[in-house]
Scaffold this motif. Structure first.
Motif, PDB file in Angstrom:
ATOM      1  N   PHE A  79       0.719  -1.249  -0.063  1.00 34.57           N
ATOM      2  CA  PHE A  79      -0.183  -0.008  -0.123  1.00 34.57           C
ATOM      3  C   PHE A  79       0.845   1.279  -0.057  1.00 34.57           C
ATOM      4  O   PHE A  79       0.504   2.256  -0.607  1.00 34.57           O
ATOM      5  CB  PHE A  79      -0.912   0.006   1.201  1.00 34.57           C
ATOM      6  CG  PHE A  79      -2.092  -0.772   1.135  1.00 34.57           C
ATOM      7  CD1 PHE A  79      -3.029  -0.423   0.135  1.00 34.57           C
ATOM      8  CD2 PHE A  79      -2.558  -2.021   1.984  1.00 34.57           C
ATOM      9  CE1 PHE A  79      -4.149  -1.100  -0.088  1.00 34.57           C
ATOM     10  CE2 PHE A  79      -3.688  -2.482   1.749  1.00 34.57           C
ATOM     11  CZ  PHE A  79      -4.546  -2.228   0.704  1.00 34.57           C
ATOM     12  N   MET A  80       1.834   1.163   0.691  1.00 36.65           N
ATOM     13  CA  MET A  80       2.816   2.399   0.767  1.00 36.65           C
ATOM     14  C   MET A  80       3.316   2.787  -0.630  1.00 36.65           C
ATOM     15  O   MET A  80       3.343   4.068  -0.881  1.00 36.65           O
ATOM     16  CB  MET A  80       4.139   2.169   1.726  1.00 36.65           C
ATOM     17  CG  MET A  80       4.901   3.341   2.122  1.00 36.65           C
ATOM     18  SD  MET A  80       6.165   3.010   3.042  1.00 36.65           S
ATOM     19  CE  MET A  80       7.422   2.542   1.669  1.00 36.65           C
ATOM     20  N   TRP A  81       3.832   1.827  -1.273  1.00 33.53           N
ATOM     21  CA  TRP A  81       4.126   2.300  -2.828  1.00 33.53           C
ATOM     22  C   TRP A  81       3.001   2.783  -3.710  1.00 33.53           C
ATOM     23  O   TRP A  81       3.401   3.738  -4.489  1.00 33.53           O
ATOM     24  CB  TRP A  81       4.927   1.063  -3.541  1.00 33.53           C
ATOM     25  CG  TRP A  81       6.344   0.531  -2.823  1.00 33.53           C
ATOM     26  CD1 TRP A  81       6.208  -0.554  -2.080  1.00 33.53           C
ATOM     27  CD2 TRP A  81       7.313   1.316  -2.405  1.00 33.53           C
ATOM     28  NE1 TRP A  81       7.536  -0.485  -1.453  1.00 33.53           N
ATOM     29  CE2 TRP A  81       8.363   0.497  -1.704  1.00 33.53           C
ATOM     30  CE3 TRP A  81       7.768   2.869  -2.381  1.00 33.53           C
ATOM     31  CZ2 TRP A  81       9.186   0.994  -1.255  1.00 33.53           C
ATOM     32  CZ3 TRP A  81       8.962   3.274  -2.191  1.00 33.53           C
ATOM     33  CH2 TRP A  81       9.573   2.244  -1.188  1.00 33.53           C
ATOM     34  N   HIS A  82       1.844   2.210  -3.356  1.00 33.57           N
ATOM     35  CA  HIS A  82       0.733   2.700  -4.169  1.00 33.57           C
ATOM     36  C   HIS A  82       0.477   4.209  -3.723  1.00 33.57           C
ATOM     37  O   HIS A  82       0.392   5.062  -4.669  1.00 33.57           O
ATOM     38  CB  HIS A  82      -0.569   1.824  -3.780  1.00 33.57           C
ATOM     39  CG  HIS A  82      -1.900   2.528  -4.041  1.00 33.57           C
ATOM     40  ND1 HIS A  82      -2.258   2.565  -5.281  1.00 33.57           N
ATOM     41  CD2 HIS A  82      -2.693   2.723  -3.033  1.00 33.57           C
ATOM     42  CE1 HIS A  82      -3.534   3.211  -5.348  1.00 33.57           C
ATOM     43  NE2 HIS A  82      -3.776   3.377  -4.070  1.00 33.57           N
ATOM     44  N   LEU A  83       0.525   4.532  -2.460  1.00 31.15           N
ATOM     45  CA  LEU A  83       0.315   5.750  -1.945  1.00 31.15           C
ATOM     46  C   LEU A  83       1.283   6.793  -2.577  1.00 31.15           C
ATOM     47  O   LEU A  83       0.926   7.960  -2.675  1.00 31.15           O
ATOM     48  CB  LEU A  83      -0.017   5.839  -0.558  1.00 31.15           C
ATOM     49  CG  LEU A  83      -1.260   5.012  -0.030  1.00 31.15           C
ATOM     50  CD1 LEU A  83      -1.090   4.958   1.501  1.00 31.15           C
ATOM     51  CD2 LEU A  83      -2.420   6.042  -0.471  1.00 31.15           C
ATOM     52  N   LEU A  84       2.583   6.497  -2.307  1.00 32.17           N
ATOM     53  CA  LEU A  84       3.755   7.247  -2.635  1.00 32.17           C
ATOM     54  C   LEU A  84       3.497   7.658  -4.218  1.00 32.17           C
ATOM     55  O   LEU A  84       3.650   8.834  -4.559  1.00 32.17           O
ATOM     56  CB  LEU A  84       4.886   6.628  -2.538  1.00 32.17           C
ATOM     57  CG  LEU A  84       5.312   6.560  -0.982  1.00 32.17           C
ATOM     58  CD1 LEU A  84       6.960   5.853  -0.820  1.00 32.17           C
ATOM     59  CD2 LEU A  84       5.425   8.081  -0.354  1.00 32.17           C
ATOM     60  N   ALA A  85       2.938   6.688  -5.049  1.00 32.95           N
ATOM     61  CA  ALA A  85       2.783   7.114  -6.583  1.00 32.95           C
ATOM     62  C   ALA A  85       1.784   7.986  -6.751  1.00 32.95           C
ATOM     63  O   ALA A  85       1.892   8.994  -7.625  1.00 32.95           O
ATOM     64  CB  ALA A  85       2.544   5.820  -7.343  1.00 32.95           C
ATOM     65  N   LEU A  86       0.719   8.188  -5.709  1.00 36.45           N
ATOM     66  CA  LEU A  86      -0.612   8.967  -5.984  1.00 36.45           C
ATOM     67  C   LEU A  86       0.064  10.479  -5.446  1.00 36.45           C
ATOM     68  O   LEU A  86      -0.474  11.313  -5.771  1.00 36.45           O
ATOM     69  CB  LEU A  86      -1.592   8.353  -5.254  1.00 36.45           C
ATOM     70  CG  LEU A  86      -2.307   7.108  -5.867  1.00 36.45           C
ATOM     71  CD1 LEU A  86      -3.223   6.939  -4.731  1.00 36.45           C
ATOM     72  CD2 LEU A  86      -3.002   7.366  -7.094  1.00 36.45           C
ATOM     73  N   HIS A  87       1.091  10.454  -4.530  1.00 38.69           N
ATOM     74  CA  HIS A  87       1.464  11.868  -3.720  1.00 38.69           C
ATOM     75  C   HIS A  87       2.933  11.841  -3.985  1.00 38.69           C
ATOM     76  O   HIS A  87       3.768  11.731  -3.184  1.00 38.69           O
ATOM     77  CB  HIS A  87       1.006  11.579  -2.333  1.00 38.69           C
ATOM     78  CG  HIS A  87      -0.243  11.340  -2.121  1.00 38.69           C
ATOM     79  ND1 HIS A  87      -1.216  12.373  -1.743  1.00 38.69           N
ATOM     80  CD2 HIS A  87      -0.875  10.151  -1.841  1.00 38.69           C
ATOM     81  CE1 HIS A  87      -2.224  12.052  -1.670  1.00 38.69           C
ATOM     82  NE2 HIS A  87      -2.452  10.685  -1.643  1.00 38.69           N
ATOM     83  N   PRO A  88       3.434  12.169  -5.384  1.00 35.99           N
ATOM     84  CA  PRO A  88       4.653  12.383  -5.552  1.00 35.99           C
ATOM     85  C   PRO A  88       5.520  13.360  -4.682  1.00 35.99           C
ATOM     86  O   PRO A  88       6.739  13.324  -4.567  1.00 35.99           O
ATOM     87  CB  PRO A  88       4.678  12.876  -6.838  1.00 35.99           C
ATOM     88  CG  PRO A  88       3.283  13.510  -6.980  1.00 35.99           C
ATOM     89  CD  PRO A  88       2.470  12.772  -6.244  1.00 35.99           C
ATOM     90  N   GLU A  89       4.782  14.425  -4.076  1.00 32.12           N
ATOM     91  CA  GLU A  89       5.567  15.484  -3.085  1.00 32.12           C
ATOM     92  C   GLU A  89       5.867  14.666  -1.995  1.00 32.12           C
ATOM     93  O   GLU A  89       6.911  15.130  -1.417  1.00 32.12           O
ATOM     94  CB  GLU A  89       4.507  16.681  -2.901  1.00 32.12           C
ATOM     95  CG  GLU A  89       3.525  16.295  -1.861  1.00 32.12           C
ATOM     96  CD  GLU A  89       2.326  15.306  -2.611  1.00 32.12           C
ATOM     97  OE1 GLU A  89       1.430  15.170  -1.766  1.00 32.12           O
ATOM     98  OE2 GLU A  89       2.136  15.205  -3.650  1.00 32.12           O
ATOM     99  N   VAL A  90       4.939  13.743  -1.450  1.00 27.18           N
ATOM    100  CA  VAL A  90       5.490  12.981  -0.156  1.00 27.18           C
ATOM    101  C   VAL A  90       6.674  12.075  -0.640  1.00 27.18           C
ATOM    102  O   VAL A  90       7.780  12.105   0.233  1.00 27.18           O
ATOM    103  CB  VAL A  90       4.303  11.852   0.415  1.00 27.18           C
ATOM    104  CG1 VAL A  90       4.686  11.101   1.417  1.00 27.18           C
ATOM    105  CG2 VAL A  90       2.959  13.025   0.906  1.00 27.18           C
TER     106      VAL A  90
END
Length: 465
Positions: free
Chosen positions: A276-287
């Motif tokens: 899930f973390m890699w999924h969320l990081l792809a959705l939030h490039p600033e993070v």
């Protein structure tokens, strides 16, 4: 005798309509019930039904204050029991306490920190063997099985100092997916084992072969290790050498069950959360950029040490926020064995009392704009201000997960090593599905590996493990 004072409850028709829209993810339904009925909701059912509890003080009541006297753990998911047997996650009472005390030395803080070089070396090997070819070829990566494999391999090195065979790793993933996915009506029934085996052979043909392979492998390792005059310095060796209060060691069966718990049970939550973390990081490039900046600034191209992991605070916050939004464990349930009161309501004996981590992690009293992905929620100041049980990704009370720190070390190490090498982006046309069974996990999550930067650093030349 006065009538029972029950919490508010949805009607049967309301429950029916709510259930129709859940699909393979039941979490949102529980959240809607919390929003409509409040911190205690009565879900009518056999044996008194279930109380959905969404208040830290009430959760503390049944997990801590009254846990020993009235709310014991007595539930073992049968689909996991085929593989796990009587281990820390499935036993209770004196047996659980004995196992917990004998397993505890392997999870002591200093020992886990000393294992970081072995963790890093194992993860590096997985990336070089399995991820680098996909980077070069452009072939997409199915993230959930890839993260499961990475974590299983790492736990194997920590548990028994061995590289697990490919077919064992595949069997672990196959059986894990079966164990955590939503149950069919047949699987929820109480059919005799022979009839269930026929069902598996017809409709789930991978299940029994995977279970048998895990079982065979576990017995091979345990019997070989117990025959040694002197044990290697790893978690399995510590368990074999452990003695209880009477000076007795674990029996062979007990060692086998706890060994499987280490690598099978231990990989589920960490592998799911990293996916899930890699999924969320792809959705939030600033993070993602902030995470990469912290990794680059702290490590300067080398691999992390135990001291480095303490400095990767934002990386840890990203993992913690991922666990908040996508808690692998759906919640914690305990049966009331005696009459009780909770929040001003009667709790008759036989009632199941349950706390949903998904609901608690979105409770507006404790989380502002709770659907937003914001790792800053886990800055030291904000984390200290929240009450206990507002956040419970690894359970709570006496039965809190023994491997929580180990999961954090593996996750932080893996995050740093992957961030140094790769950028993960979603594959167009592949839509991830959220699934909720005995845990919450992503299905069909495909991502493409790209270099972390124009010229990725050759971290293998600067390894420390």
């Amino acid at each position: 005798m006065r009538p029972l004072k029950r919490p508010p409850a949805p009607s049967s028709l309301s429950m029916f309509w709510n259930a129709l829209g859940t699909g393979d993810n039941a979490y949102p339904m529980l959240f809607r019930l919390f929003q409509k009925y409040g911190d205690i909701v009565w879900l009518r059912g056999p044996g008194g039904g279930m109380y959905l509890v969404s208040n830290p003080a009430f959760i503390k009541h049944f997990l801590v204050d009254n846990a020993a006297s009235n709310y014991p753990k007595n539930y073992m998911a049968p689909q996991r029991g085929i593989v796990l047997g009587a281990s820390l996650s499935t036993t209770e009472g004196a047996e659980w306490l004995r196992h917990r005390r004998m397993a505890q030395p392997g999870f002591q803080r200093d020992r886990l920190l000393a294992s970081v070089p072995k963790i890093v070396k194992s993860i590096r090997g997985q990336l070089e063997e399995r991820w680098e070819p996909k980077l070069r070829s452009g072939e997409p990566l199915e993230v959930f099985p890839a993260m499961s494999r990475l974590v299983v391999s790492t736990l194997g090195q920590l548990a028994c100092s061995e590289e697990f065979p490919d077919d064992v790793c595949e069997a672990v993933f196959q059986f894990m997916v079966y164990a955590v996915r939503p149950r069919t009506r047949v699987e929820r029934s109480q059919l005799p084992r022979k009839l269930m085996n026929l069902y598996y052979q017809r409709f789930q043909p991978q299940v029994l072969p995977a279970a048998r392979r895990i079982d065979t492998f576990a017995w091979e390792v345990v019997r070989r290790r117990m025959a040694l005059a002197e044990q290697p310095d790893d978690m399995l060796g510590l368990m074999i050498n452990a003695r209880d209060e009477k000076g007795e060691p674990m029996k062979e069966q007990e060692v086998r069950d706890e060994f499987v718990e280490l690598f099978f049970g231990g990989q589920v939550s960490t592998g799911i959360a990293l996916s899930f973390m890699w999924h969320l990081l792809a959705l939030h490039p600033e993070v993602r950029e902030r995470l990469v900046d912290e990794v680059d600034r702290t490590l300067n191209g080398r691999e992390p040490t135990a001291e480095d992991l303490k400095q990767l605070r934002y990386v840890s916050q990203v993992f913690e926020e991922t666990l908040r939004l996508h808690p692998p464990a759906p919640g914690i349930s305990r049966p009331a064995i005696k009459d009780d009161t909770l929040g001003g309501y009667d709790v008759p004996a036989g009632t199941m009392v349950s706390a949903s981590s998904y609901v608690m992690h979105r409770h507006p009293e404790f989380w502002t704009d709770p659907e937003r992905f914001d790792p800053e929620r886990f800055s030291a100041e904000k984390a200290q201000a929240r009450p206990r049980f507002a956040y419970m990704p690894f359970g709570g009370g006496q039965r809190v997960c023994i491997g929580a720190m180990l999961a954090s070390l593996i996750a932080t190490s893996a995050s740093a090593l992957v961030a140094q090498r790769y950028r993960l982006e979603h594959v167009p046309g592949k839509k991830m599905r959220l699934m909720t069974g005995t845990t919450h996990f992503p299905a069909n999550l495909w991502m493409k590996l790209l270099p972390a930067r124009a010229t990725a650093p050759d971290t293998s030349l600067r390894s420390v493990g």
